[in-house]
Design an enzyme around this catalytic site. Structure first.
Site, PDB file in Angstrom:
ATOM      1  CB  VAL A 177      -0.959  -0.007   1.197  1.00  0.00           C
ATOM      2  CG1 VAL A 177      -1.717   1.317   1.302  1.00  0.00           C
ATOM      3  CG2 VAL A 177      -1.945  -1.160   1.084  1.00  0.00           C
ATOM      4  CE1 TYR A 178       6.024   5.226   2.453  1.00  0.00           C
ATOM      5  CE2 TYR A 178       7.356   3.556   1.350  1.00  0.00           C
ATOM      6  CZ  TYR A 178       7.230   4.826   1.896  1.00  0.00           C
ATOM      7  OH  TYR A 178       8.299   5.688   1.867  1.00  0.00           O
ATOM      8  CB  THR A 179       5.037   0.144  -2.794  1.00  0.00           C
ATOM      9  OG1 THR A 179       5.977  -0.331  -1.826  1.00  0.00           O
ATOM     10  CG2 THR A 179       5.691   0.161  -4.157  1.00  0.00           C
TER      11      THR A 179
END
Length: 255
Positions: free
Chosen positions: A161-163
């Site tokens: 998700v961060y990526t």
């Protein structure tokens, strides 16, 4: 080895706002821009850390101004930027440094977690930019620096998700650069590699991580917050006046 920062005369008296600056890379941004003689405003979650940071800046021409604000509250963020402009003047440099690289398993991600990550890693950047545009237009130009990540370039499976949100930052930068270029507002993505902040050392750095960097970095050593701040100074200064819609990667040659 300490990084010796060059002097950029165009940053003296410039109003700079660091979106997330009480710790880590953001704190080093505050330190670096204050050292250039800029009028620095910043917010962060930790008032104590912010005040401690300011207290260490003994030799800067003027002390930075800390504004208390919650990152996930868009209204409060935009009001904070407005307060900074009233106090210091129109913001000529915006550094969107706020972020959280929380590790997670994609199979356990739910809607609340996704929204929480988005509200930290993407939404504040969009609405901070929206808020500073009128002031930059009055100034006749400005520089917006969005912090990206090498995670989208490395097939990072431990923080998907961060990526994905960091990948969105890169796309936003390019769209904003096209939209705001006629106003001489430059928008670039500063892309740190794995940077040795206190948080990274405490939470994520282990023997396997050290081995991966030893094997993957082209240069010996590690990337430190000072290396990222040095690149930010360049992107904010007149020395990069014809540079926009770009990714400036500082990762020791990992990617």
């Amino acid at each position: 080895m300490a990084v010796t920062l060059p002097s950029y005369p165009s940053l003296e008296d410039q109003v700079v706002f660091i979106n997330g600056g009480s710790s880590g890379i953001g704190a080093e941004m505050v330190r670096a821009f204050a050292g250039q003689g800029a009028k620095v405003g910043f917010w962060g979650r930790d008032r104590g850390a912010a005040e401690s940071l300011i207290d260490t800046l003994h030799e800067v021409p003027r002390r930075p101004s800390f504004f208390a604000c919650g990152v996930t509250d868009v209204t409060a963020l935009q009001e904070t930027l407005g307060e900074c402009s009233k106090t210091l003047g129109d913001i000529g440099v915006l550094v969107n440094s706020v972020g959280n690289d929380d590790r997670h398993d994609i199979e356990t991600v739910d809607v609340d977690y996704f929204d929480w990550m988005s509200n930290i890693n993407l939404r504040p950047h969009v609405f901070a930019i929206q808020q500073v545009i009128p002031g930059m237009r009055r100034l006749g130009g400005g520089s917006i620096i969005n912090l990206g990540s090498i995670a989208p370039l490395r097939k990072n499976e431990g923080a998907i998700v961060y990526t994905a949100l960091k990948a969105a930052i890169h796309g936003m930068t390019r769209g904003m650069a096209r939209r705001l270029g006629p106003d001489r507002i430059r928008v670039n993505t500063l892309v740190p590699g794995w940077t040795m902040t206190d948080k990274q050392r405490r939470l994520w750095l282990d023997e396997a991580g050290e081995k991966a960097m030893d094997e993957s970095l082209c240069l010996p050593g590690r990337v430190h917050p000072e290396d990222i701040a040095a690149a930010a100074l360049f992107l904010a200064s007149d020395q990069s006046r014809m540079m926009t819609a770009q990714d400036l990667i500082v990762d020791g040659g990992w990617t």
